[in-house]
Design a protein around this motif. Structure first.
Motif, mmCIF file in Angstrom:
data_model
loop_
_atom_site.group_PDB
_atom_site.id
_atom_site.type_symbol
_atom_site.label_atom_id
_atom_site.label_comp_id
_atom_site.label_asym_id
_atom_site.label_seq_id
_atom_site.Cartn_x
_atom_site.Cartn_y
_atom_site.Cartn_z
ATOM 1 N N MET A 12 5.622 -9.333 -3.159
ATOM 2 C CA MET A 12 5.514 -8.147 -4.011
ATOM 3 C C MET A 12 4.207 -7.394 -3.748
ATOM 4 N N ILE A 13 3.139 -8.126 -3.533
ATOM 5 C CA ILE A 13 1.854 -7.491 -3.223
ATOM 6 C C ILE A 13 1.945 -6.748 -1.895
ATOM 7 N N LEU A 14 2.568 -7.373 -0.894
ATOM 8 C CA LEU A 14 2.706 -6.721 0.407
ATOM 9 C C LEU A 14 3.571 -5.465 0.308
ATOM 10 N N PHE A 15 4.656 -5.519 -0.450
ATOM 11 C CA PHE A 15 5.489 -4.335 -0.608
ATOM 12 C C PHE A 15 4.738 -3.216 -1.311
ATOM 13 N N ALA A 16 3.850 -3.560 -2.255
ATOM 14 C CA ALA A 16 3.042 -2.540 -2.927
ATOM 15 C C ALA A 16 2.050 -1.910 -1.958
ATOM 16 N N VAL A 17 1.512 -2.716 -1.060
ATOM 17 C CA VAL A 17 0.503 -2.226 -0.115
ATOM 18 C C VAL A 17 1.140 -1.413 1.017
ATOM 19 N N ILE A 18 2.301 -1.831 1.479
ATOM 20 C CA ILE A 18 2.928 -1.190 2.635
ATOM 21 C C ILE A 18 3.303 0.263 2.346
ATOM 22 N N ASP A 19 3.803 0.576 1.154
ATOM 23 C CA ASP A 19 4.162 1.940 0.746
ATOM 24 C C ASP A 19 5.132 2.586 1.731
ATOM 25 N N ILE A 20 6.359 2.130 1.700
ATOM 26 C CA ILE A 20 7.382 2.590 2.639
ATOM 27 C C ILE A 20 7.616 4.086 2.512
ATOM 28 N N ILE A 21 7.675 4.601 1.286
ATOM 29 C CA ILE A 21 7.927 6.032 1.077
ATOM 30 C C ILE A 21 6.789 6.864 1.655
#
Length: 77
Positions: A12-21
């Motif tokens: 979840m932390i990585l998905f928050a950091v990656i910022d796909i949009i």
């Protein structure tokens, strides 16, 4: 022991950091300049990086003096 709660939290932390949009315009720009993006290779490299940070990420953050909660907040901003 392998803790699924810790894996989920790290994911979840990585998905928050990656910022796909937010990265979408960058990917479109790269694709216009280079042409075809080999998604299979990109996925494999991303998986290797994610697994590497799963096991070494906290040590890397400790090395530069950042705790994981601060990193998560900064990534979410």
């Amino acid at each position: 022991m392998f803790d699924f709660k810790e894996v989920f939290t790290a994911s979840m932390i990585l998905f928050a950091v990656i910022d796909i949009i937010g990265a979408t315009p960058i990917v479109i720009s790269i694709r216009e300049k280079i042409g075809k993006i080999e998604s299979e290779k990109a996925t494999l490299v991303a998986m290797i990086i994610m697994i590497g940070f799963l096991f070494l990420g906290e040590e890397i953050l400790n090395l530069i003096g950042i705790d994981i909660n601060s990193f998560a907040v900064a990534g979410a901003i």
